[in-house]
Design an enzyme around this catalytic site. Structure first.
Site, short mmCIF file in Angstrom:
data_model
loop_
_atom_site.label_atom_id
_atom_site.label_comp_id
_atom_site.label_asym_id
_atom_site.label_seq_id
_atom_site.Cartn_x
_atom_site.Cartn_y
_atom_site.Cartn_z
N THR A 1 -5.36 3.98 5.03
CA THR A 1 -4.88 3.65 6.47
C THR A 1 -5.29 4.84 7.27
O THR A 1 -5.99 5.63 6.98
CB THR A 1 -3.29 4.33 5.94
N TYR B 1 2.38 11.37 4.21
CA TYR B 1 2.04 10.02 3.61
C TYR B 1 0.62 9.70 4.03
O TYR B 1 -0.56 9.35 3.24
CB TYR B 1 2.65 8.74 4.78
N1 NAD Z 1 1.57 -2.21 6.66
C1 NAD Z 1 0.79 -1.55 7.29
O1 NAD Z 1 0.65 -1.42 8.61
C2 NAD Z 1 -0.26 -0.66 6.72
C3 NAD Z 1 -1.09 0.28 7.31
C4 NAD Z 1 -1.98 1.04 6.57
C5 NAD Z 1 -2.03 1.04 5.20
N2 NAD Z 1 -1.16 0.22 4.44
C6 NAD Z 1 -1.27 0.10 2.99
O2 NAD Z 1 -1.24 -1.08 2.50
C7 NAD Z 1 -0.64 -1.06 1.29
C8 NAD Z 1 0.53 -2.27 1.32
O3 NAD Z 1 1.48 -2.20 2.25
P1 NAD Z 1 2.43 -3.11 2.67
O4 NAD Z 1 2.67 -2.96 4.13
O5 NAD Z 1 2.19 -4.37 2.13
O6 NAD Z 1 3.81 -2.44 1.95
P2 NAD Z 1 4.77 -3.16 1.00
O7 NAD Z 1 5.95 -2.00 1.05
O8 NAD Z 1 5.41 -4.47 1.48
O9 NAD Z 1 4.13 -3.36 -0.33
C9 NAD Z 1 4.04 -2.37 -1.41
C10 NAD Z 1 4.25 -2.99 -2.78
O10 NAD Z 1 4.07 -2.19 -3.75
C11 NAD Z 1 5.12 -2.03 -4.67
N3 NAD Z 1 5.26 -0.89 -5.17
C12 NAD Z 1 5.50 0.33 -4.56
N4 NAD Z 1 5.57 1.43 -5.29
C13 NAD Z 1 5.16 0.71 -6.67
C14 NAD Z 1 5.02 1.23 -7.92
N5 NAD Z 1 5.16 2.50 -8.28
N6 NAD Z 1 5.16 0.49 -8.68
C15 NAD Z 1 4.73 -0.83 -8.69
N7 NAD Z 1 4.93 -1.26 -7.58
C16 NAD Z 1 5.12 -0.62 -6.69
C17 NAD Z 1 6.37 -2.67 -3.71
O11 NAD Z 1 7.45 -3.11 -4.46
C18 NAD Z 1 5.62 -3.47 -2.85
O12 NAD Z 1 5.64 -4.75 -3.27
C19 NAD Z 1 -0.10 0.28 1.09
O13 NAD Z 1 -0.59 1.01 0.24
C20 NAD Z 1 -0.02 0.87 2.41
O14 NAD Z 1 -0.21 2.37 2.17
C21 NAD Z 1 -0.28 -0.42 5.17
#
Ligand code: NAD
Length: 341
Positions: free
Chosen positions: A130, A154
């Site tokens: 991120t 985070y």
């Molecule tokens: N959304 C953004 O703008 C953004 C920006 C930068 C980085 N990210 C990174 O992208 C990745 C995905 O983000 P997202 O927006 O899709 O979030 P999200 O919450 O929609 O997806 C995360 C998924 O991981 C699953 N999960 C979480 N902990 C878990 C565990 N211990 N065991 C099994 N499953 C687990 C959740 O149920 C969910 O389906 C993350 O690593 C996040 O840090 C997202």
């Protein structure tokens, strides 16, 4: 390839799975604990697999990454070629209140997953990082070489995972990784089959779309006195399908290239007010906006220098258009509304 996707029931992971099913013949296993991901998303992904005659290519296992013996059993049995690791806890203010949750879920579980990959000859690892690893960057646009200085748990939990990956890449030359540092991910599948389902999302474009369809009575703008053109924060919004494409490119890239870190953004920023006005324009709804004070730790401007991913991976964004991003987010929100009715 035989690919493990953690967090594939979530927002970004599900878009990558969808794209892999649309464009490749890889076998995909999703591990997700459904904490913020949704079984409805898995159902839609299975439908997409069926339409593409790839039902056999998609497997879903409901499991928590903290269940180390279970995850080890899955990795041993499935003999993966690559892991794309999305699963994480992702809400910055929550990470400040409950840092242990973030270090356990994001750093400890990721470290265990990397260990299991090393133990079982899984030598390709793509990691969702991120822009939060940069904290308050001193230069804009932000380069991959800009010093990393997270300002919340985070961002730190992600940077610590990056460090584990880098050290393991040095210690075990067969093990290769790509770290993708996402800027502000937004929008929904261009065909509006999937999108962001998790309620109470904090992402600006999602919130604006929810307000436009009447799910929220109003939305807030946090801070109007930043040193920007209209006083609101500026961010680099990347359409989730372009980001998904970066993952597919990263998988190909790792076959012939070394481990590396890449920013994922468009290299251009929009202010909060520009985003809100665009959502008002595409929806035709003049929804209520309330102006309030700054949130702690929000940098004024965050824009990616994306020249590295464009040059090295030949990544070319297709949906670099704020109206289009807002439209897909809005259409997705309307679809959710119908589903809930
Ligand atoms: N959304 C953004 O703008 C953004 C920006 C930068 C980085 N990210 C990174 O992208 C990745 C995905 O983000 P997202 O927006 O899709 O979030 P999200 O919450 O929609 O997806 C995360 C998924 O991981 C699953 N999960 C979480 N902990 C878990 C565990 N211990 N065991 C099994 N499953 C687990 C959740 O149920 C969910 O389906 C993350 O690593 C996040 O840090 C997202």
């Amino acid at each position: 390839m035989n690919i493990l996707i953690t967090g594939g029931a979530g927002y970004i992971g599900s878009h990558v799975v969808k794209q892999l099913l649309d464009e490749t013949n890889h076998n995909i296993t999703i591990i997700d604990n459904l904490s913020t991901g949704s079984i409805k998303t898995i159902k839609t992904l299975k439908e997409i697999a069926k339409i593409n005659n790839k039902e056999e290519n998609l497997d879903f296992i409901e499991a928590d990454l903290s269940n180390f013996p279970l995850i080890e059993g899955i990795i041993k049995a499935k003999k993966f070629d690559a892991v794309i690791h999305f699963a994480a806890s992702i809400i910055v203010p929550e990470s400040v209140k409950n840092p242990i949750k973030y270090y356990m879920n994001n750093t400890v579980n990721t470290t265990n997953l990397i260990k299991l990959c090393l133990d079982n000859n899984v030598n390709k690892f793509i990691f969702s990082s991120t822009a939060a690893v940069y904290g308050q960057p001193y230069e804009i646009p932000v380069k991959e070489t800009t010093p990393t200085k997270p300002i919340n748990p985070y961002g730190m939990s992600k940077l610590m995972s990056e460090t584990v990956l880098k050290d393991c890449g040095l210690a075990y030359p067969d093990f290769k990784y790509i770290i993708l540092r996402y800027f502000n991910v937004a929008g929904a599948d261009i065909k509006i089959r999937i999108g962001q389902r998790f309620p109470n999302a904090t992402h600006l474009i999602k919130v604006a779309a929810e307000t436009a369809v009447g799910k929220r009575e109003k939305m807030y703008v946090f801070g109007t006195d930043y040193p920007t053109k209209d006083g609101t924060c500026i961010r680099d919004y990347i359409h989730v399908d372009d980001l998904a494409d970066a993952h597919i490119k990263a998988l190909e890239y790792l076959t012939d290239n070394d481990s590396d870190v890449f920013n994922c953004g468009y290299g251009y920023g929009y202010s909060v007010l520009e985003v809100i006005n665009t959502m008002k324009k595409v929806s035709g709804v003049d929804f209520k906006v309330e102006f309030t004070g700054r949130r702690e730790g929000d940098p004024a401007i965050l824009i990616a220098d994306n020249s590295k991913i464009k040059n090295k991976m030949k990544w070319q964004p297709k949906y670099n258009n704020l109206e289009l991003i807002c439209k897909t987010a809005l259409e997705w929100e309307k679809k959710l509304l119908k589903e809930e009715a």
